[in-house]
Enzyme design. Structure first.
Site, PDB file in Angstrom:
ATOM      1  N   LYS A 102      -8.585 -17.088   2.571  1.00  0.00           N
ATOM      2  CA  LYS A 102      -9.187 -17.177   1.240  1.00  0.00           C
ATOM      3  C   LYS A 102      -8.669 -18.458   0.625  1.00  0.00           C
ATOM      4  CE  LYS A 102      -9.296 -12.207   0.259  1.00  0.00           C
ATOM      5  NZ  LYS A 102      -8.578 -11.115  -0.429  1.00  0.00           N
ATOM      6  N   ASP A 113      -9.057  -2.154   5.294  1.00  0.00           N
ATOM      7  CA  ASP A 113      -8.161  -3.020   4.514  1.00  0.00           C
ATOM      8  C   ASP A 113      -7.297  -2.158   3.602  1.00  0.00           C
ATOM      9  OD1 ASP A 113      -6.907  -5.003   3.081  1.00  0.00           O
ATOM     10  OD2 ASP A 113      -8.731  -5.881   2.235  1.00  0.00           O
TER      11      ASP A 113
END
Ligand code: OSB
Ligand code: MG
Length: 368
Positions: A262, A188
């Site tokens: 998310k 990431d």
């Protein structure tokens, strides 16, 4: 349900170890907890904001302002029926998704408590437990990273994500892959590269990674399309997907092959479900991201991740990976097989330790 009072707590909780990403280091994680009182019940929510505008432009300061001066006064004394009703009421507030999502979470908790149903049941989640992994921050050296990854593997985590940034990318990923040739591994970058500078990441294509998360600028879905064309490894978007519309853009542009969902980033659980449904229709795998949540946000993420389209391990680790002391009495533990149980109690299914909330809080506002 009538919303009688809304309380906000700005808390700071020490992490068990510092968490470093391409945008900075977190030692104490700050966020805003929301509690809403309605007809004898209390619902809790978490705004997954940070102290600094590194991951998102939102901070604990901006969320406090939006909650106290706009969302709170809009809702106080009102009858709000559900998440859809809430989203319609706050539609005039541009952006500030993390602030909105904390309130929506508290409303879901209330709805579940009223109906004696868990959030998983309310959403139609199927799994009683979800597969999870761990997100490992930047370490001082590739050797230190390999060692840290080793401790998480020994603890039972079946999927590892490592944070990368320019100068700390391919060598880090290669070291981990060499030490652990068969683990599920992903990276990431948190938007740290441009299309030009990202060309250094091409050797990652030979490391059999599950995905490369958010390599390029957060507002640049188009360049992700161009970069994805140069890679075999799937790109997964995180920061770029702030709404169901953005998810559709990314899918139509073929800017990514996987989406990290998310609920905070997309303004709430209802919006997360919408994106999940859209991706399911398009055949795109999704997984549940994390923002170092307390037990409150963790419970919510587990329920969301129980939906059928979540087919990659989530960034939802056990409580002890984050905090020595949490704000819920529940402690989430890792099961064999790298899973965590989805709470079964009404609403979020957690009991909040209000003494802990007050001890961690350095400001508190009550609107009633
Ligand atoms: O990009 O996924 C991210 C934490 C804070 C902000 C952004 C991110 C993260 C993580 C941690 O990677 C995931 C977790 O909560 O374990
Ligand atoms: Mg991310």
């Amino acid at each position: 349900m009538k919303l009688e009072s809304i309380k906000l707590y700005h808390v700071a909780m020490p992490l068990v170890s510092p968490f470093e990403t391409s945008f900075g280091v977190t030692i104490k994680r700050e966020c805003i907890l929301v509690s809403i009182q309605s007809e004898g019940l209390t619902g809790w929510g978490e705004c997954a904001v940070d102290r600094d505008p590194g991951y998102s432009y939102e901070t604990t300061g901006t969320a406090w302002h939006i909650l106290k001066d706009f969302i709170g006064p809009m809702l106080l004394g009102e009858y709000v029926s559900d998440a859809t009703d809430f989203q319609q009421r706050v539609a005039g507030i541009r952006g500030h998704n993390l602030a909105k999502a904390g309130v929506e979470m508290a409303l879901w908790d209330l709805l579940g408590k009223r109906q004696s149903k868990s959030l998983r049941e309310l959403l139609g989640g199927l799994r009683p437990r979800v597969e999870v992994g761990v997100s490992v921050g930047l370490q001082d050296s590739p050797e230190a990273l390999v060692e840290k990854v080793g401790t998480y593997l020994a603890a039972g985590y079946g999927r590892i994500k490592i944070k990368i940034k320019p100068g700390r990318d391919v060598s880090e990923a290669e070291a981990v892959r060499k030490a652990y040739p068969t683990i599920k591994l992903q990276v990431d970058a948190n938007s740290a590269y441009s299309l030009e500078t990202a060309s250094v990441l091409k050797p990652l294509d030979d490391l059999n990674l599950l995905l490369i998360e958010q390599p390029l600028f957060e507002d640049d879905i188009w360049d992700h399309r161009l970069f994805q064309k140069q890679l075999r490894t799937p790109i997964c978007l995180d920061e770029s997907i702030i709404s169901a519309r953005h998810a559709r853009y990314a899918i139509e542009m073929e800017a990514c092959r996987i989406i990290n969902i998310k609920p905070g980033r997309v303004a709430g659980i209802s919006q997360a479900v919408e994106i999940h449904n859209l991706c399911q229709k398009a055949g795109l795998p999704v997984w549940c991201g994390g923002m170092l949540e307390t037990g409150i946000g963790r419970a919510s993420n587990l329920a969301v991740a129980s939906l059928p389209g979540f087919c990659l391990p989530g960034d939802i680790s056990a409580s002890d990976r984050y905090y020595k002391r949490d704000v819920t009495y529940e402690n989430f533990k890792l099961n064999p097989g790298s899973t965590i149980d989805v709470p079964t109690g009404p609403g979020l299914g957690v009991q909040v330790d209000e003494t802990a909330v007050r001890e961690f809080a350095f400001s508190e506002v009550i609107a009633d």
